[in-house]
Design a protein around this motif. Sequence first.
Motif, PDB file in Angstrom:
ATOM      1  N   ILE A 225      20.275   3.296   6.279  1.00  0.00           N
ATOM      2  CA  ILE A 225      20.355   1.926   6.779  1.00  0.00           C
ATOM      3  C   ILE A 225      19.289   1.714   7.849  1.00  0.00           C
ATOM      4  CG2 ILE A 225      21.793   0.196   7.918  1.00  0.00           C
ATOM      5  CD1 ILE A 225      24.250   1.726   6.831  1.00  0.00           C
ATOM      6  N   THR A 226      18.483   0.670   7.636  1.00  0.00           N
ATOM      7  CA  THR A 226      17.464   0.270   8.605  1.00  0.00           C
ATOM      8  C   THR A 226      17.643  -1.219   8.882  1.00  0.00           C
ATOM      9  OG1 THR A 226      15.925  -0.104   6.774  1.00  0.00           O
ATOM     10  CG2 THR A 226      15.791   2.041   7.901  1.00  0.00           C
ATOM     11  N   ARG A 227      16.886  -1.744   9.820  1.00  0.00           N
ATOM     12  CA  ARG A 227      17.057  -3.147  10.215  1.00  0.00           C
ATOM     13  C   ARG A 227      16.703  -4.130   9.102  1.00  0.00           C
ATOM     14  NH1 ARG A 227      13.095  -1.215  13.736  1.00  0.00           N
ATOM     15  NH2 ARG A 227      10.990  -1.639  12.996  1.00  0.00           N
ATOM     16  N   ASP A 228      16.031  -3.645   8.049  1.00  0.00           N
ATOM     17  CA  ASP A 228      15.671  -4.556   6.963  1.00  0.00           C
ATOM     18  C   ASP A 228      16.670  -4.539   5.796  1.00  0.00           C
ATOM     19  OD1 ASP A 228      14.904  -2.004   6.188  1.00  0.00           O
ATOM     20  OD2 ASP A 228      12.982  -2.612   5.353  1.00  0.00           O
ATOM     21  N   ILE A 229      17.824  -3.896   5.988  1.00  0.00           N
ATOM     22  CA  ILE A 229      18.865  -3.822   4.959  1.00  0.00           C
ATOM     23  C   ILE A 229      20.157  -4.394   5.538  1.00  0.00           C
ATOM     24  CG2 ILE A 229      20.200  -2.260   3.466  1.00  0.00           C
ATOM     25  CD1 ILE A 229      17.208  -2.206   2.864  1.00  0.00           C
ATOM     26  N   VAL A 230      20.815  -5.285   4.784  1.00  0.00           N
ATOM     27  CA  VAL A 230      22.097  -5.842   5.232  1.00  0.00           C
ATOM     28  C   VAL A 230      23.163  -5.593   4.171  1.00  0.00           C
ATOM     29  CG1 VAL A 230      21.060  -7.570   6.753  1.00  0.00           C
ATOM     30  CG2 VAL A 230      21.566  -8.184   4.377  1.00  0.00           C
ATOM     31  N   GLY A 231      24.421  -5.585   4.598  1.00  0.00           N
ATOM     32  CA  GLY A 231      25.560  -5.271   3.746  1.00  0.00           C
ATOM     33  C   GLY A 231      26.479  -6.450   3.529  1.00  0.00           C
ATOM     34  N   PRO A 232      27.763  -6.169   3.559  1.00  0.00           N
ATOM     35  CA  PRO A 232      28.421  -4.923   3.956  1.00  0.00           C
ATOM     36  C   PRO A 232      28.107  -3.782   2.981  1.00  0.00           C
ATOM     37  CG  PRO A 232      30.012  -6.414   2.982  1.00  0.00           C
ATOM     38  CD  PRO A 232      28.724  -7.167   3.074  1.00  0.00           C
ATOM     39  N   PHE A 233      28.303  -2.551   3.477  1.00  0.00           N
ATOM     40  CA  PHE A 233      27.932  -1.367   2.737  1.00  0.00           C
ATOM     41  C   PHE A 233      29.156  -0.633   2.212  1.00  0.00           C
ATOM     42  CE2 PHE A 233      24.820  -1.837   6.259  1.00  0.00           C
ATOM     43  CZ  PHE A 233      23.723  -2.209   5.482  1.00  0.00           C
ATOM     44  N   LYS A 234      29.054  -0.162   0.970  1.00  0.00           N
ATOM     45  CA  LYS A 234      30.079   0.706   0.428  1.00  0.00           C
ATOM     46  C   LYS A 234      30.249   1.887   1.366  1.00  0.00           C
ATOM     47  CE  LYS A 234      31.407   2.914  -3.876  1.00  0.00           C
ATOM     48  NZ  LYS A 234      31.014   3.122  -5.264  1.00  0.00           N
ATOM     49  N   GLY A 235      31.491   2.244   1.653  1.00  0.00           N
ATOM     50  CA  GLY A 235      31.781   3.346   2.572  1.00  0.00           C
ATOM     51  C   GLY A 235      32.350   2.859   3.890  1.00  0.00           C
ATOM     52  N   GLU A 236      32.116   1.562   4.217  1.00  0.00           N
ATOM     53  CA  GLU A 236      32.691   0.988   5.434  1.00  0.00           C
ATOM     54  C   GLU A 236      34.200   0.809   5.245  1.00  0.00           C
ATOM     55  OE1 GLU A 236      30.386  -2.636   5.867  1.00  0.00           O
ATOM     56  OE2 GLU A 236      28.927  -1.612   7.149  1.00  0.00           O
ATOM     57  N   SER A 237      34.904   0.723   6.326  1.00  0.00           N
ATOM     58  CA  SER A 237      36.343   0.490   6.285  1.00  0.00           C
ATOM     59  C   SER A 237      36.640  -0.753   5.440  1.00  0.00           C
ATOM     60  CB  SER A 237      36.865   0.298   7.711  1.00  0.00           C
ATOM     61  OG  SER A 237      38.241   0.048   7.676  1.00  0.00           O
ATOM     62  N   GLY A 238      37.599  -0.624   4.531  1.00  0.00           N
ATOM     63  CA  GLY A 238      37.986  -1.733   3.681  1.00  0.00           C
ATOM     64  C   GLY A 238      37.246  -1.806   2.359  1.00  0.00           C
ATOM     65  N   THR A 239      36.343  -0.853   2.093  1.00  0.00           N
ATOM     66  CA  THR A 239      35.538  -0.903   0.867  1.00  0.00           C
ATOM     67  C   THR A 239      36.011   0.120  -0.176  1.00  0.00           C
ATOM     68  OG1 THR A 239      33.869   0.672   1.635  1.00  0.00           O
ATOM     69  CG2 THR A 239      33.510  -1.669   2.163  1.00  0.00           C
ATOM     70  N   GLU A 240      37.162   0.715   0.037  1.00  0.00           N
ATOM     71  CA  GLU A 240      37.606   1.801  -0.814  1.00  0.00           C
ATOM     72  C   GLU A 240      37.681   1.424  -2.297  1.00  0.00           C
ATOM     73  OE1 GLU A 240      39.142   0.821   2.016  1.00  0.00           O
ATOM     74  OE2 GLU A 240      38.646   2.511   3.317  1.00  0.00           O
ATOM     75  N   GLY A 241      37.949   0.167  -2.621  1.00  0.00           N
ATOM     76  CA  GLY A 241      38.089  -0.240  -4.016  1.00  0.00           C
ATOM     77  C   GLY A 241      36.809  -0.702  -4.671  1.00  0.00           C
ATOM     78  N   TRP A 242      35.684  -0.617  -3.987  1.00  0.00           N
ATOM     79  CA  TRP A 242      34.419  -1.110  -4.551  1.00  0.00           C
ATOM     80  C   TRP A 242      33.856  -0.154  -5.557  1.00  0.00           C
ATOM     81  CZ3 TRP A 242      31.344  -3.224   0.236  1.00  0.00           C
ATOM     82  CH2 TRP A 242      32.055  -4.273   0.808  1.00  0.00           C
TER      83      TRP A 242
END
Length: 164
Positions: free
Chosen positions: A147-164
Amino acid sequence: MRHNRIEPAPGQESVWDYPRPPRVEKSAKHIEVFFNNVLIADSSDTLRVLETSSPPVYYIPRADVEMKYLIPSSRMTVCEWKGAASYYTVSVYDKLAENGAWHYPDPAPGYEAIKDYIAFYPQMMDACYLDGELVNAQPGRFYGGWITRDIVGPFKGESGTEGW
């Protein structure tokens, strides 16, 4: 599957615009990977793999990695797209990162470009830099996105993304 896509600003990319199945593309960004205060990988001839909901994973040519610091591991995993991955333990002097790097010795059709390239988990290294910017690791122990400043999410792996 519900997510609150962050709208990218000019010069940014949203991981929600990345494809599924993943795409491999050339990157000319300069990568440096440090472990135990030693530069173990340094390249401007890299590949990045882009997959929906995940930050890019950067693959570095074996020729640009100090292979004396990588010990083959018995760990193996399978990606439904890229095939079977093998791992390395990174060992520099008295410090180890078990399974801190991986590669695809015989990638699945469509992913042959990543053969002879190695990826590192940024959360297991001391520092990973992309064009001089310190990389943040993708959340979650399993994921290896950068993850760098030129990438935005939300990202798989963050809290609440378990079902993605």
